[in-house]
Scaffold this motif. Sequence first.
Motif, mmCIF file in Angstrom:
data_model
loop_
_atom_site.group_PDB
_atom_site.id
_atom_site.type_symbol
_atom_site.label_atom_id
_atom_site.label_comp_id
_atom_site.label_asym_id
_atom_site.label_seq_id
_atom_site.Cartn_x
_atom_site.Cartn_y
_atom_site.Cartn_z
ATOM 1 N N SER A 146 41.829 114.766 38.615
ATOM 2 C CA SER A 146 41.913 115.442 37.281
ATOM 3 C C SER A 146 43.474 115.145 36.917
ATOM 4 C CB SER A 146 41.896 117.095 37.538
ATOM 5 O OG SER A 146 40.528 117.425 37.747
ATOM 6 N N THR A 147 43.677 115.084 35.625
ATOM 7 C CA THR A 147 44.884 114.705 35.166
ATOM 8 C C THR A 147 45.392 115.399 33.830
ATOM 9 O OG1 THR A 147 44.113 112.719 33.825
ATOM 10 C CG2 THR A 147 45.230 112.439 36.215
ATOM 11 N N HIS A 148 46.461 115.718 33.532
ATOM 12 C CA HIS A 148 46.684 116.502 32.205
ATOM 13 C C HIS A 148 47.957 115.405 31.713
ATOM 14 C CE1 HIS A 148 44.144 119.829 32.605
ATOM 15 N NE2 HIS A 148 44.456 119.795 33.624
ATOM 16 N N TYR A 149 48.190 115.523 30.300
ATOM 17 C CA TYR A 149 49.397 114.942 29.796
ATOM 18 C C TYR A 149 49.966 115.598 28.715
ATOM 19 C CZ TYR A 149 47.455 110.503 31.826
ATOM 20 O OH TYR A 149 46.983 109.883 32.972
ATOM 21 N N GLY A 150 51.234 115.843 28.462
ATOM 22 C CA GLY A 150 51.620 116.152 27.381
ATOM 23 C C GLY A 150 51.490 115.572 26.168
ATOM 24 N N ASP A 151 51.259 116.409 24.751
ATOM 25 C CA ASP A 151 50.865 115.985 23.856
ATOM 26 C C ASP A 151 51.640 114.703 23.161
ATOM 27 O OD1 ASP A 151 50.199 119.065 22.219
ATOM 28 O OD2 ASP A 151 49.082 117.876 23.520
ATOM 29 N N SER A 152 52.955 114.322 23.408
ATOM 30 C CA SER A 152 53.850 113.302 23.093
ATOM 31 C C SER A 152 53.559 112.224 23.811
ATOM 32 C CB SER A 152 55.204 113.693 23.044
ATOM 33 O OG SER A 152 55.571 113.828 24.594
ATOM 34 N N VAL A 153 52.738 112.030 24.979
ATOM 35 C CA VAL A 153 52.587 110.929 25.546
ATOM 36 C C VAL A 153 51.155 110.406 25.860
ATOM 37 C CG1 VAL A 153 54.577 111.375 26.934
ATOM 38 C CG2 VAL A 153 52.479 111.967 27.964
ATOM 39 N N LYS A 154 50.399 111.348 25.146
ATOM 40 C CA LYS A 154 48.918 111.166 25.347
ATOM 41 C C LYS A 154 48.465 109.908 24.505
ATOM 42 C CE LYS A 154 46.767 115.979 25.681
ATOM 43 N NZ LYS A 154 46.323 116.802 24.925
ATOM 44 N N GLY A 155 47.778 108.927 25.285
ATOM 45 C CA GLY A 155 47.181 107.784 24.952
ATOM 46 C C GLY A 155 48.234 106.322 25.190
ATOM 47 N N ARG A 156 49.504 106.808 25.643
ATOM 48 C CA ARG A 156 50.518 105.867 26.089
ATOM 49 C C ARG A 156 50.756 105.852 27.420
ATOM 50 N NH1 ARG A 156 55.524 106.335 24.003
ATOM 51 N NH2 ARG A 156 55.401 108.834 23.846
ATOM 52 N N PHE A 157 50.642 106.994 27.816
ATOM 53 C CA PHE A 157 51.011 107.064 29.657
ATOM 54 C C PHE A 157 49.787 107.143 30.074
ATOM 55 C CE2 PHE A 157 55.739 108.725 29.117
ATOM 56 C CZ PHE A 157 56.196 107.784 28.196
ATOM 57 N N THR A 158 49.865 106.817 31.510
ATOM 58 C CA THR A 158 48.754 107.077 32.476
ATOM 59 C C THR A 158 49.329 107.203 33.967
ATOM 60 O OG1 THR A 158 47.471 105.560 31.364
ATOM 61 C CG2 THR A 158 46.585 106.033 33.723
ATOM 62 N N ILE A 159 48.934 108.097 34.522
ATOM 63 C CA ILE A 159 49.213 108.679 36.010
ATOM 64 C C ILE A 159 48.172 108.356 36.830
ATOM 65 C CG2 ILE A 159 48.359 111.233 35.558
ATOM 66 C CD1 ILE A 159 50.775 111.775 37.154
ATOM 67 N N SER A 160 48.660 107.953 37.905
ATOM 68 C CA SER A 160 47.475 107.696 39.152
ATOM 69 C C SER A 160 48.296 107.785 40.400
ATOM 70 C CB SER A 160 46.913 106.157 38.998
ATOM 71 O OG SER A 160 47.997 105.287 39.193
ATOM 72 N N ARG A 161 47.345 107.864 41.327
ATOM 73 C CA ARG A 161 48.093 108.011 42.655
ATOM 74 C C ARG A 161 47.280 107.207 43.561
ATOM 75 N NH1 ARG A 161 47.938 114.259 44.043
ATOM 76 N NH2 ARG A 161 48.707 113.677 46.043
ATOM 77 N N ASP A 162 47.983 106.975 44.607
ATOM 78 C CA ASP A 162 47.541 106.223 46.012
ATOM 79 C C ASP A 162 47.921 106.968 47.224
ATOM 80 O OD1 ASP A 162 46.747 104.452 48.049
ATOM 81 O OD2 ASP A 162 47.186 102.791 46.920
ATOM 82 N N VAL A 198 52.536 107.868 43.798
ATOM 83 C CA VAL A 198 52.261 108.205 42.513
ATOM 84 C C VAL A 198 52.869 107.388 41.306
ATOM 85 C CG1 VAL A 198 51.850 110.251 40.838
ATOM 86 C CG2 VAL A 198 51.752 110.792 43.115
ATOM 87 N N ILE A 199 51.951 106.890 40.643
ATOM 88 C CA ILE A 199 52.439 105.650 39.539
ATOM 89 C C ILE A 199 52.467 106.646 38.026
ATOM 90 C CG2 ILE A 199 52.272 103.454 38.574
ATOM 91 C CD1 ILE A 199 53.141 103.462 41.086
ATOM 92 N N LEU A 200 53.418 106.415 37.311
ATOM 93 C CA LEU A 200 53.212 106.672 35.845
ATOM 94 C C LEU A 200 53.594 105.353 35.122
ATOM 95 C CD1 LEU A 200 52.913 109.041 34.034
ATOM 96 C CD2 LEU A 200 55.456 109.090 33.790
ATOM 97 N N GLN A 201 52.322 105.038 34.656
ATOM 98 C CA GLN A 201 52.490 103.479 33.804
ATOM 99 C C GLN A 201 52.828 104.036 32.149
ATOM 100 O OE1 GLN A 201 52.045 100.249 34.684
ATOM 101 N NE2 GLN A 201 52.862 100.176 32.259
#
Length: 130
Positions: free
Chosen positions: A57-73, A79-82
């Motif tokens: 599960s992930t959540h994003y702030g409104d200002s970054v939705k569609g531009r940033f992607t979070i993932s983890r290994d 944890v990566i923030l692209q």
Amino acid sequence: QLQLVESGGGLVQPGGSLRLSCAAAGFLDDYHDIGWFRQAPGKEREGVSCISASGRSTHYGDSVKGRFTISRDNSRNTVILQMNSLKPEDTAVYYCAAKRTDFLFSDSCLEPSQYGYQYWGQGTQVTVSS
């Protein structure tokens, strides 16, 4: 004790991309929710994105939705923030934080003062400018 270290910040032109990493010294197992936050000069700390301990599960702030992607290994304790399509208003110091999960992951993970994060990194500067 979990120690977090952010890296990957820098100067980038508008429209460019950066990849931030949050590396855990200690064991980043699947029992810690992770959040990314940012703070610009004179502004309050803002929730950017967060990911559940399981990574499902992930959540994003409104200002970054569609531009940033979070993932983890978890196998690499990272944890990566692209961040893509960066804008000047994305300029800030970016922090990652960790909380021992209570398995009640929700969008409140974007609220740093409410979610109860126990560990914080020192931050990495992101500057978006031409």
